[in-house]
Design a protein around this motif. Structure first.
Motif, mmCIF file in Angstrom:
data_model
loop_
_atom_site.group_PDB
_atom_site.id
_atom_site.type_symbol
_atom_site.label_atom_id
_atom_site.label_comp_id
_atom_site.label_asym_id
_atom_site.label_seq_id
_atom_site.Cartn_x
_atom_site.Cartn_y
_atom_site.Cartn_z
ATOM 1 N N ASN A 131 18.097 13.382 17.949
ATOM 2 C CA ASN A 131 17.170 13.025 19.023
ATOM 3 C C ASN A 131 16.423 14.304 19.395
ATOM 4 O O ASN A 131 16.882 15.083 20.230
ATOM 5 C CB ASN A 131 17.954 12.465 20.226
ATOM 6 N N THR A 133 13.763 14.757 21.035
ATOM 7 C CA THR A 133 13.349 14.774 22.446
ATOM 8 C C THR A 133 14.504 15.277 23.307
ATOM 9 O O THR A 133 14.310 16.089 24.219
ATOM 10 C CB THR A 133 12.958 13.347 22.903
ATOM 11 N N GLY A 134 15.697 14.800 22.998
ATOM 12 C CA GLY A 134 16.882 15.240 23.725
ATOM 13 C C GLY A 134 17.169 16.721 23.464
ATOM 14 O O GLY A 134 17.505 17.473 24.379
ATOM 15 N N TYR A 137 14.769 18.673 25.485
ATOM 16 C CA TYR A 137 15.068 18.569 26.921
ATOM 17 C C TYR A 137 16.248 19.465 27.311
ATOM 18 O O TYR A 137 16.144 20.304 28.212
ATOM 19 C CB TYR A 137 15.366 17.111 27.300
ATOM 20 N N TRP A 138 17.373 19.309 26.628
ATOM 21 C CA TRP A 138 18.558 20.096 27.009
ATOM 22 C C TRP A 138 18.329 21.578 26.773
ATOM 23 O O TRP A 138 18.711 22.417 27.596
ATOM 24 C CB TRP A 138 19.794 19.605 26.246
ATOM 25 N N GLN A 280 22.265 8.346 16.890
ATOM 26 C CA GLN A 280 21.522 7.308 17.600
ATOM 27 C C GLN A 280 20.493 6.674 16.673
ATOM 28 O O GLN A 280 19.888 7.335 15.861
ATOM 29 C CB GLN A 280 20.782 7.927 18.790
ATOM 30 N N LYS A 281 20.285 5.402 16.844
ATOM 31 C CA LYS A 281 19.209 4.710 16.139
ATOM 32 C C LYS A 281 17.949 4.793 17.001
ATOM 33 O O LYS A 281 17.997 4.524 18.190
ATOM 34 C CB LYS A 281 19.564 3.239 15.943
HETATM 35 C C1 LIG Z 1 16.865 11.172 23.638
HETATM 36 O O1 LIG Z 1 16.885 12.132 24.668
HETATM 37 C C2 LIG Z 1 16.051 11.812 25.755
HETATM 38 C C3 LIG Z 1 16.013 13.018 26.685
HETATM 39 O O2 LIG Z 1 17.318 13.398 27.064
HETATM 40 C C4 LIG Z 1 16.581 10.543 26.421
HETATM 41 O O3 LIG Z 1 15.752 10.185 27.510
HETATM 42 C C5 LIG Z 1 16.616 9.432 25.401
HETATM 43 O O4 LIG Z 1 17.231 8.288 25.968
HETATM 44 C C6 LIG Z 1 17.399 9.845 24.164
HETATM 45 N N1 LIG Z 1 17.243 8.823 23.135
HETATM 46 C C7 LIG Z 1 18.290 8.241 22.575
HETATM 47 C C8 LIG Z 1 17.966 7.241 21.540
HETATM 48 O O5 LIG Z 1 19.423 8.519 22.881
#
Ligand SMILES: *[C@@H]1O[C@H](CO)[C@@H](O)[C@H](O)[C@H]1NC(C)=O
Ligand SMILES: *[C@@H]1O[C@H](CO)[C@@H](O)[C@H](O)[C@H]1NC(C)=O
Ligand SMILES: *[C@@H]1O[C@H](CO)[C@@H](O)[C@H](O)[C@H]1NC(C)=O
Ligand SMILES: *[C@@H]1O[C@H](CO)[C@@H](O)[C@H](O)[C@H]1NC(C)=O
Ligand SMILES: *[C@@H]1O[C@H](CO)[C@@H](O)[C@H](O)[C@H]1NC(C)=O
Length: 308
Positions: A131, A133-134, A137-138, A280-281
């Motif tokens: 992920n 994006t995650g 973010y972290w 994660q998918k």
């Molecule tokens: C990926 O990380 C973002 C930011 O923390 C979060 O909002 C999102 O739900 C995550 N996506 C999945 C598929 O876990």
């Protein structure tokens, strides 16, 4: 006489190895990042030996077949510099690129300051807990500033913290120096929510029966960081105990682990977890998104013995 001195001086200059400074290594990683941004593998080839060894997720290939041929817009990069081994490690997060990536790359340099080896772990959708994006973010919540000279740990202490972590994978009695706080970011999922102010690394748990193989280190004393490339057995549940390509980067402060960043490649999308557990998918993808060719399954490459 002058003539002879000049000859002697110039041949000495040719033989002496160039110094491996932080400045030199910084310039080299800047060139690597510029090449990846442009998608110009030949720009990187220019600062490498002609027979440079390049691997992507442990598969040997030519730079001209690599992810470096693809322009990637990066949201974040971080490099560490090992002036003793003349090596670097670079972390790239591409979350807003059309094709999301998290990439970890280690480079080794020879005595002529040319890149002699590049090993890259290139992760995208379907890799362990992926992920971007995650990850972005972290990472944005973390502090990885240089450590003041008087507070720096020795190279040995920094490396030992990372080694203890992996030694613990097969021996529950090994004490890992997790700090308070401590968090681990893998693929894009962080352990931090388990305890935002405390040691979420212990809370997340660790294996106790796995022998990790082939550890390759990059140590940066000024940043308090060791990155370890290794073979991670059992990570992909569909591959038995085959080792998966993996990088763990440890930020160590006062001998204790503060952050861990991992980049782990799966053979099967989701690492054989059937959507249960960390990988994660991602359900909706931009129209222009294209899957990256899974090199581990490139049968033509396999017939050629994996190399190009
Ligand atoms: C990926 O990380 C973002 C930011 O923390 C979060 O909002 C999102 O739900 C995550 N996506 C999945 C598929 O876990
Ligand atoms: C690359 O070439 C150099 C110089 O000829 C040689 O020493 C080295 O072993 C070669 N490396 C590989 C990986 O073939
Ligand atoms: C890498 O990160 C630095 C800041 O840490 C930034 O100045 C630089 O532009 C980034 N490089 C690329 C290619 O994104
Ligand atoms: C397990 O770790 C403990 C603590 O470091 C050590 O004393 C012991 O020898 C280790 N056991 C094995 C089998 O390596
Ligand atoms: C969080 O970590 C702190 C410090 O390590 C600890 O005192 C506290 O009990 C932890 N909280 C939880 C909910 O585990």
């Amino acid at each position: 006489m002058h003539f002879h001195n000049a000859v002697a001086a110039s041949s000495f200059a040719a033989l002496a190895s160039a110094a491996c400074t932080r400045e030199f290594l910084q310039t080299a990683t800047d060139q690597y990042l510029a090449a990846q941004t442009k998608g110009s593998s030949s720009d990187l080839a220019e600062i490498a030996v002609s027979n440079v060894t390049y691997t992507e997720n442990e598969v040997k290939m030519g730079l001209d077949r690599s992810v470096l041929t693809e322009p990637i817009k990066m949201d974040h990069n971080r490099s560490i510099f090992d002036t003793v081994q003349c090596a670097t490690f670079t972390e790239i997060i591409a979350a807003t690129n059309i094709h999301q990536y998290v990439i970890g790359t280690r480079m080794e340099f020879n005595a002529d300051n040319k890149i002699s080896k590049i090993e890259s772990i290139v992760t995208d959708r379907g890799d362990w807990a992926f992920n971007a994006t995650g990850y972005s973010y972290w990472n944005s919540l973390e502090t990885w500033d240089p450590i003041p000279a008087e507070e720096q740990d020795s190279r040995e202490v920094i490396q030992a913290a990372g080694d203890a972590y992996f030694d613990r994978f097969k021996n529950e009695s090994v004490v890992v120096p997790f700090g308070i706080p401590c968090s681990r970011l893998e693929g894009g999922a962080s352990t931090a929510p388990l305890n935002m102010t405390g040691d979420s690394c212990t809370a997340a748990g660790l294996p106790s029966t796995l022998v990790v193989t082939n550890r390759r280190y990059v140590v940066d004393q000024e940043m308090g960081v060791v990155d370890i490339f290794l073979g991670f057995p059992g990570l992909d549940r569909s591959q038995g105990m085959d080792t998966m390509p993996d990088s763990h980067m440890f930020r160590v402060e006062g001998g204790d682990i503060r952050y861990i960043h991992t980049v782990s490649s799966c053979v099967q999308a989701g690492c054989g977890m059937n959507g249960v557990g960390p990988p994660q998918k991602v359900r909706s993808l931009p129209a222009a998104w294209k899957p990256r060719i899974p090199v581990r399954y490139d049968t033509a490459a396999k017939r050629r013995g994996g190399g190009y």
